[in-house]
Scaffold this active site. Structure first.
Site, short mmCIF file in Angstrom:
data_model
loop_
_atom_site.label_atom_id
_atom_site.label_comp_id
_atom_site.label_asym_id
_atom_site.label_seq_id
_atom_site.Cartn_x
_atom_site.Cartn_y
_atom_site.Cartn_z
CB ALA A 175 -0.92 0.00 1.22
CD GLU A 194 0.35 2.12 3.90
OE1 GLU A 194 0.78 3.27 3.69
OE2 GLU A 194 1.09 1.12 3.90
#
Length: 854
Positions: A267, A301
């Site tokens: 990600a 994230e």
């Protein structure tokens, strides 16, 4: 010529000269369905500390059509070598650059993907480290932050997402225009644009007056598999936990999470618009370990929104701070957040992340956590187990050292003090010193500025009546691998010693002693005079970063009862120690196999089970004595088949053993079972032979010559998706024929048309350990091609090829000699040399392990 590189000194000089205010970026993506290039227009406003000075702005593009600085047209020849020269700056400057930029199929810059399921085109950006310059002209370094305002022209009916909330598009005809509000000040690498006929599911985070819109997006062909509610639940857990721990509200206007195709990483922390690999939208049944891994990535994230996006490193030598902090934060959130489904996350960390770190730290390319990053090429190969996993392990040790309350108190001060700015390591350590009252300079020097790994061993004497006479912890600092910079050092460790006894067939902790270990020998007087327990486990609770060994009596008990620890974390620590001993040649591969066959029968943690399954296969293929290898592989395949039939119907363990058998089957009856499961003539109660498992079964049948290309075509007709096409590419490259290998090699090395994912799939099929004879001819071809690959392909593509096609299964002195000859003659760039040297180290380690297994 600099090419696409940028040195730290160049960045320092430019940062001292410039202050960047704002970018206005117009992108015309109306050509996206056709591909090729798109029009990019950038207006950037900035000041210069020295009027009359010169600098440059970065751009990677096929062509520039206009360069205007302060109303003065500059020659187009000023664009050369991925830079635009900017002479005679004013105190206040406005630069306009119009360029034709290129769509990519490499996962860098603006990636373009056509979904075979619907024929539609999907775009997304990936800019870390230096690829925003592939989409718009900019000063590509993290400490030149600015506000960014994007205006995007794209086909009507598309969705366009960026860092700011998505506006209503305007216009008519075949295209629409989206005009986004300016962002807060941020670095170029976390800006983002995602465009295409994506579909979204929406919700929000509401906490008092705080309202943050949520969106989760994917391609329509994956919509039926998108479990958005589960993704939102993990995201809310992270919002609650991080905002409380950081005492700083989420800093952006909305939070979108987009699952995009052919994504190179797990990600990317684009501010308010996080992109994920869309394999996290599970098309088929997966084990709970996969859901845990996805949740960890989501939380990783999200933590970056504060640590990395709100406060950003000044230069890439502090990349570890971004990644290590986010890795630590993801695990501690899962372990502690109320309602977490994975409170055992430190077990997973010990079993997977630290194993990665230990491996990386024993390579010739090992480096301090705070690495010396001289240029962009340095940082691009530094997204490794030290930057992520060792750094997070050391942060965990730091938390144990200063206390968790003081740690988060310091983090809160750090965010408030440096919000929207750039920092160095000293800024964080200073805040932690203020909060804890501890001097961290010595700690930093020992842990962050040196390379290598320590080994902790117990030293004890036991009296005839079974009482401990003395106990000490011995610390070793093994020499760094040949070629590594620096010297091995002893470090201070905060560890626990766990005392375990067998109680009703379970190994249960009866006591725990926490202490500081420093120097070569640290006595533990608290244990003297006590009855010797069944197991003495150093580094219990996994507080420190060190390789741990067991004393002989503890090792004997663990060997017989590894699966009987009542808690998952000590099991994981013992599994990790056994694996490390196998890699080091201290435990024979056949003994590791025996341990696995015994311990896995009683191992309940599915993540540990799957890790050990992968490690056993790797050990047998690389570390086993070649004369015994087939015996070991057969024993493993037999065990996998037995475990598959014995596993509870429909369980995660059943699925894990099915996948293991799909990779290990070798006898006629085992392969016949795979074929029967594939065509429906065989069934196992509770086992769903779904899309992904079907490809696993077929892949093994193809690699062993039991299925042909027609079977691959038929399976692709059932699953004509992008994932299906990648699986088919793997199967075709895995065919056990010289023609298949030549075709696969040519498609990767001699051509540059494959997308990043298809190329990776071909490489995976090409490298079959059962096909060593077919692969033998490619060692010479590899060394004849590798430098040209490095010089002509993008970083991501070349890294795939260099690492993926290295003759790793040709474990021989001849392979080492061929590698050494190439290294001596080719004069490779440092980043290329590092990749090849790392691959060579794998062969060298395998040779030593094979000798130990003999």
């Amino acid at each position: 010529m600099p090419g696409t590189n940028l040195t730290r000194e160049e960045a320092r000089t430019r940062a001292a000269l410039l202050a960047v205010d704002a970018y206005e970026i117009e992108l015309d993506l109306s050509s996206a369905r056709a591909g090729g290039t798109f029009r990019s227009t950038t207006v950037v406003r900035f000041t210069a500390a020295e009027p009359g000075a010169s600098t440059f702005i970065d751009l990677v593009a096929p062509a520039v059509t206009e360069i205007v600085l302060n109303g003065r047209a500059l020659p187009l020849e000023n664009f050369a070598d991925s830079r635009i020269a900017l002479p005679d700056l004013a105190a206040e400057n406005e630069l306009r650059v119009v360029a034709d930029c290129a769509y990519t199929n490499t996962g860098e810059g603006l990636h373009r993907f056509v979904d075979p399921a619907d024929g539609e085109t999907y775009l997304y950006t990936q800019f870390e480290v230096p690829d925003a310059r592939r989409v718009f002209a900019n000063f590509e370094q993290p400490d030149l932050k600015a506000a960014f305002a994007f205006t995007v022209t794209a086909p009507a009916g598309w969705v366009v997402v960026s860092n700011s909330p998505t506006p209503e598009p305007v216009g008519d005809g075949d295209t629409r225009v989206w005009t986004f509000e300016p962002t807060p000040r941020m670095s170029t690498y976390i800006t983002a644009l995602i465009a295409g006929p994506y579909v979204g599911v929406f919700d929000s985070y509401d906490n008092g007056a705080q309202h943050v819109p949520f969106g989760v997006y994917c391609r329509p062909s994956l919509r039926e598999h998108l479990d958005a509610d589960a993704i939102f639940a993990v995201t809310r857990q992270g919002f609650d936990y991080f905002q409380e721990k950081f005492d700083f509200p989420y800093p952006f206007a909305k939070y979108d999470q987009l699952f995009v195709p052919e994504f190179n990483a797990g990600a990317m922390e684009n501010a308010g618009a996080v992109t994920f690999r869309d394999q996290y939208v599970f098309r088929s049944k997966v084990t709970d370990a996969s859901y845990e891994a996805r949740a960890a990535t989501i939380l990783h994230e999200l933590a970056h929104m504060w640590f990395g996006d709100l406060v950003t490193m000044e230069w890439w030598n502090d990349l570890w701070l971004n990644e290590s902090f986010a890795t630590f934060a993801e695990v501690v959130c899962q372990a502690e957040a109320p309602g977490s489904k994975w409170p055992h996350s430190w077990t997973t960390f010990a079993n997977q992340m630290k194993t990665w770190a230990y491996r990386q730290d024993q390579l010739p390319s090992t480096h301090p956590i705070m690495a010396e990053i001289n240029d962009l090429e340095d940082v691009q190969v530094n997204f490794d187990g030290i930057t992520y996993a060792k750094g997070a392990s050391v942060l965990k040790q730091l938390v144990a050292y200063v206390g968790q309350d003081a740690f988060f108190q310091g983090v809160r001060a750090y965010f408030k003090r440096h919000a929207w700015g750039n920092t160095r390591l000293a800024d964080l350590l200073g805040a932690l010193e203020e909060a804890s009252g501890r001097d961290l300079r010595a700690w930093s020097a020992a842990w962050l500025e040196t390379a290598g790994i320590n080994v902790l061993r117990p030293e004890l004497s036991v009296a005839a009546d079974g009482t401990i006479e003395s106990f000490a912890v011995l610390q070793e600092a093994p020499a760094l691998p040949a070629g590594a910079r620096g010297e091995a050092v002893l470090r201070p460790h905060r560890i626990a010693v766990g005392l375990y006894e067998l109680v009703d067939g379970k190994l249960v902790r009866t006591d725990r002693i926490e202490l500081d270990v420093d120097g070569e020998r640290t006595t533990v007087p608290q244990l003297a005079g006590r009855k010797r327990p069944a197991v003495l486990l150093l580094n219990d609770d996994d507080l420190s970063y060190a390789k741990v060994r067991l004393d002989a009596d503890s090792l004997a008990v663990v060997t017989a009862h590894l699966g009987d620890f009542a808690d998952s974390l000590p099991r994981a620590l013992c599994w990790a120690s056994a694996w490390d001993m196998t890699r080091d040649g201290e435990l024979a591969t056949r003994d590791y196999l025996a341990l696995a066959l015994s311990g896995l029968q009683r191992e309940s943690d599915i993540g540990v089970v799957q890790s050990v399954q992968r490690q056993v296969k790797l050990a047998l293929e690389l570390y086993a004595d070649p004369a015994w290898r087939e015996t070991g592989l057969q024993r493993w395949a037999d065990a996998a088949r037995s475990a598959l039939h014995a596993a509870p119907a429909g369980s995660d363990h059943q699925l894990a053993w099915a996948r293991t058998l799909a990779g290990a089957a070798r006898t006629d009856d085992q392969l016949a079972l795979l074929a029967g499961l594939l065509d429906g003539t065989a069934e196992i109660d509770g086992l769903a032979v779904d899309t992904e498992l079907r490809w696993s079964l077929l892949g093994r049948l193809v690699a062993t010559g039991r299925a042909d290309e027609a079977a691959v075509d038929a399976e692709l007709a059932r699953d004509n998706t992008s994932s299906g096409q990648e699986h088919a590419a793997t199967c075709r490259a895995a065919r056990p024929t010289a023609e298949a290998k030549a075709e696969a090699w040519a498609s990767v090395v001699d051509s540059d048309t494959l997308t990043n994912y298809v190329q990776d799939a071909v490489i995976a099929g090409f490298q079959q350990p059962d096909q060593r004879e077919l692969l033998a001819a490619y060692t010479e071809k590899y060394f004849a091609s590798v430098k040209q690959v490095w010089e002509t392909r993008s970083h991501e593509i070349s890294q795939q090829i260099i690492g993926g096609l290295y003759p790793a299964y040709a474990v021989s002195q001849a392979t080492l000699d061929a590698t050494d000859a190439w290294l001596a003659a080719a004069d490779p760039a440092p980043a290329l040399r590092r990749q090849v040297v790392e691959a060579r180290a794998g062969v060298e380690r395998a040779l030593k392990a094979q000798a130990a297994d003999r």
